[in-house]
Design a protein around this motif. Structure first.
Motif, PDB file in Angstrom:
ATOM      1  N   MET A 145       0.874  -1.165   0.000  1.00 39.97           N
ATOM      2  CA  MET A 145       0.000   0.000   0.000  1.00 39.97           C
ATOM      3  C   MET A 145       0.916   1.221   0.000  1.00 39.97           C
ATOM      4  SD  MET A 145      -1.429   2.775   1.621  1.00 39.97           S
ATOM      5  CE  MET A 145      -0.650   2.576   3.198  1.00 39.97           C
ATOM      6  N   ILE A 146       0.715   2.102  -0.965  1.00 41.97           N
ATOM      7  CA  ILE A 146       1.470   3.351  -1.043  1.00 41.97           C
ATOM      8  C   ILE A 146       0.473   4.488  -0.899  1.00 41.97           C
ATOM      9  CG2 ILE A 146       2.971   4.819  -2.439  1.00 41.97           C
ATOM     10  CD1 ILE A 146       3.895   2.231  -3.878  1.00 41.97           C
ATOM     11  N   ASN A 147       0.702   5.336   0.098  1.00 44.61           N
ATOM     12  CA  ASN A 147      -0.189   6.470   0.345  1.00 44.61           C
ATOM     13  C   ASN A 147       0.626   7.749   0.224  1.00 44.61           C
ATOM     14  OD1 ASN A 147      -2.221   8.192   1.060  1.00 44.61           O
ATOM     15  ND2 ASN A 147      -2.547   7.337   3.098  1.00 44.61           N
ATOM     16  N   GLN A 148       0.361   8.512  -0.832  1.00 42.46           N
ATOM     17  CA  GLN A 148       1.004   9.805  -1.004  1.00 42.46           C
ATOM     18  C   GLN A 148       0.142  10.845  -0.305  1.00 42.46           C
ATOM     19  OE1 GLN A 148       1.842  10.568  -5.120  1.00 42.46           O
ATOM     20  NE2 GLN A 148       2.655   8.516  -5.429  1.00 42.46           N
ATOM     21  N   MET A 149       0.777  11.659   0.528  1.00 40.60           N
ATOM     22  CA  MET A 149       0.027  12.616   1.349  1.00 40.60           C
ATOM     23  C   MET A 149       0.663  14.000   1.249  1.00 40.60           C
ATOM     24  SD  MET A 149      -0.280  10.073   4.656  1.00 40.60           S
ATOM     25  CE  MET A 149       1.444   9.555   4.500  1.00 40.60           C
ATOM     26  N   THR A 150      -0.191  15.011   1.239  1.00 43.66           N
ATOM     27  CA  THR A 150       0.273  16.397   1.270  1.00 43.66           C
ATOM     28  C   THR A 150      -0.371  17.068   2.473  1.00 43.66           C
ATOM     29  OG1 THR A 150       0.468  16.463  -1.138  1.00 43.66           O
ATOM     30  CG2 THR A 150       0.414  18.576   0.009  1.00 43.66           C
ATOM     31  N   VAL A 151       0.463  17.519   3.393  1.00 43.99           N
ATOM     32  CA  VAL A 151      -0.032  18.149   4.616  1.00 43.99           C
ATOM     33  C   VAL A 151      -0.436  19.583   4.308  1.00 43.99           C
ATOM     34  CG1 VAL A 151       0.545  18.852   6.964  1.00 43.99           C
ATOM     35  CG2 VAL A 151       1.400  16.679   6.066  1.00 43.99           C
ATOM     36  N   HIS A 152      -1.685  19.914   4.615  1.00 48.32           N
ATOM     37  CA  HIS A 152      -2.188  21.276   4.442  1.00 48.32           C
ATOM     38  C   HIS A 152      -2.632  21.856   5.782  1.00 48.32           C
ATOM     39  CE1 HIS A 152      -6.172  19.556   4.916  1.00 48.32           C
ATOM     40  NE2 HIS A 152      -5.883  18.701   3.958  1.00 48.32           N
ATOM     41  N   GLY A 153      -2.605  21.041   6.820  1.00 44.31           N
ATOM     42  CA  GLY A 153      -3.017  21.478   8.145  1.00 44.31           C
ATOM     43  C   GLY A 153      -1.848  21.478   9.112  1.00 44.31           C
ATOM     44  N   ASP A 154      -2.149  21.178  10.345  1.00 48.56           N
ATOM     45  CA  ASP A 154      -1.155  21.173  11.416  1.00 48.56           C
ATOM     46  C   ASP A 154      -0.326  19.890  11.363  1.00 48.56           C
ATOM     47  OD1 ASP A 154      -0.303  22.389  14.139  1.00 48.56           O
ATOM     48  OD2 ASP A 154      -0.711  20.263  14.542  1.00 48.56           O
ATOM     49  N   GLU A 155       0.986  20.020  11.252  1.00 51.51           N
ATOM     50  CA  GLU A 155       1.852  18.847  11.120  1.00 51.51           C
ATOM     51  C   GLU A 155       1.822  17.961  12.363  1.00 51.51           C
ATOM     52  OE1 GLU A 155       6.521  18.173  10.810  1.00 51.51           O
ATOM     53  OE2 GLU A 155       5.682  19.117   9.005  1.00 51.51           O
ATOM     54  N   ALA A 156       1.753  18.542  13.543  1.00 51.33           N
ATOM     55  CA  ALA A 156       1.713  17.736  14.770  1.00 51.33           C
ATOM     56  C   ALA A 156       0.437  16.890  14.815  1.00 51.33           C
ATOM     57  CB  ALA A 156       1.803  18.633  16.000  1.00 51.33           C
ATOM     58  N   ARG A 157      -0.696  17.476  14.429  1.00 45.90           N
ATOM     59  CA  ARG A 157      -1.947  16.696  14.386  1.00 45.90           C
ATOM     60  C   ARG A 157      -1.895  15.633  13.286  1.00 45.90           C
ATOM     61  NH1 ARG A 157      -4.477  21.862  15.497  1.00 45.90           N
ATOM     62  NH2 ARG A 157      -4.964  22.069  13.287  1.00 45.90           N
ATOM     63  N   PHE A 158      -1.274  15.960  12.159  1.00 46.19           N
ATOM     64  CA  PHE A 158      -1.084  14.992  11.079  1.00 46.19           C
ATOM     65  C   PHE A 158      -0.296  13.786  11.585  1.00 46.19           C
ATOM     66  CE2 PHE A 158       2.170  13.617   7.950  1.00 46.19           C
ATOM     67  CZ  PHE A 158       1.353  12.957   7.034  1.00 46.19           C
ATOM     68  N   LEU A 159       0.821  14.045  12.255  1.00 45.22           N
ATOM     69  CA  LEU A 159       1.661  12.949  12.758  1.00 45.22           C
ATOM     70  C   LEU A 159       0.954  12.143  13.844  1.00 45.22           C
ATOM     71  CD1 LEU A 159       5.115  14.741  12.761  1.00 45.22           C
ATOM     72  CD2 LEU A 159       4.353  12.903  11.231  1.00 45.22           C
ATOM     73  N   ALA A 160       0.182  12.804  14.680  1.00 45.68           N
ATOM     74  CA  ALA A 160      -0.573  12.094  15.719  1.00 45.68           C
ATOM     75  C   ALA A 160      -1.618  11.181  15.084  1.00 45.68           C
ATOM     76  CB  ALA A 160      -1.229  13.082  16.679  1.00 45.68           C
ATOM     77  N   ALA A 161      -2.319  11.674  14.068  1.00 44.86           N
ATOM     78  CA  ALA A 161      -3.305  10.849  13.373  1.00 44.86           C
ATOM     79  C   ALA A 161      -2.629   9.684  12.673  1.00 44.86           C
ATOM     80  CB  ALA A 161      -4.083  11.698  12.363  1.00 44.86           C
ATOM     81  N   LEU A 162      -1.500   9.942  12.056  1.00 49.08           N
ATOM     82  CA  LEU A 162      -0.754   8.885  11.371  1.00 49.08           C
ATOM     83  C   LEU A 162      -0.273   7.838  12.363  1.00 49.08           C
ATOM     84  CD1 LEU A 162      -0.040   8.384   8.441  1.00 49.08           C
ATOM     85  CD2 LEU A 162       2.127   9.557   8.832  1.00 49.08           C
ATOM     86  N   ASP A 163       0.190   8.260  13.538  1.00 56.15           N
ATOM     87  CA  ASP A 163       0.610   7.309  14.582  1.00 56.15           C
ATOM     88  C   ASP A 163      -0.535   6.390  14.983  1.00 56.15           C
ATOM     89  OD1 ASP A 163       3.216   8.211  14.669  1.00 56.15           O
ATOM     90  OD2 ASP A 163       2.921   9.447  16.468  1.00 56.15           O
ATOM     91  N   ALA A 164      -1.728   6.951  15.128  1.00 53.94           N
ATOM     92  CA  ALA A 164      -2.887   6.133  15.519  1.00 53.94           C
ATOM     93  C   ALA A 164      -3.238   5.125  14.433  1.00 53.94           C
ATOM     94  CB  ALA A 164      -4.083   7.037  15.818  1.00 53.94           C
ATOM     95  N   ILE A 165      -3.200   5.550  13.176  1.00 54.08           N
ATOM     96  CA  ILE A 165      -3.479   4.634  12.063  1.00 54.08           C
ATOM     97  C   ILE A 165      -2.428   3.543  11.994  1.00 54.08           C
ATOM     98  CG2 ILE A 165      -3.556   4.461   9.541  1.00 54.08           C
ATOM     99  CD1 ILE A 165      -4.796   7.323   9.613  1.00 54.08           C
TER     100      ILE A 165
END
Length: 104
Positions: A4-24
């Protein structure tokens, strides 16, 4: 094996992005068929990220991605980044100067 390859572009808060990614990632690592995961960040465009995850097969990934609670995790991620996940099969592998013949 599939990847699975997921290309992502952060447009919001990077800390919240990383926290969400950690949970996933924590959810995915605990699922049957999960093999490994790598997270990459573009050097020239630091808002661009890519995640690769190897799975035993597409059915294992599909089951993990549609398990109860995953939609809420993905919503958290998509609030901070655009995502483009896709599952791929390996067609060819090349190592250094050793190039195996292509499958026919």
């Amino acid at each position: 094996m599939v990847t699975m390859i997921n290309q992502m572009t952060v447009h919001g808060d990077e800390a919240r992005f990383l926290a969400a990614l950690d949970a996933i990632c924590a959810h995915m690592r605990a699922q049957p068929g999960f093999l490994d995961l790598r997270l990459h960040r573009a050097t020239a465009r630091p808002e661009r990220w890519a995640m690769t995850a190897n799975w035993s097969d597409a059915d294992a990934h599909r089951a993990a991605a549609t398990a109860p609670g995953v939609a809420a995790l993905l919503d958290r991620l998509r609030a901070e980044a655009t995502t483009a996940p896709e599952v791929y099969e390996t067609v060819e592998v090349r190592h250094g100067d050793r190039v195996p013949p292509r499958p026919v």
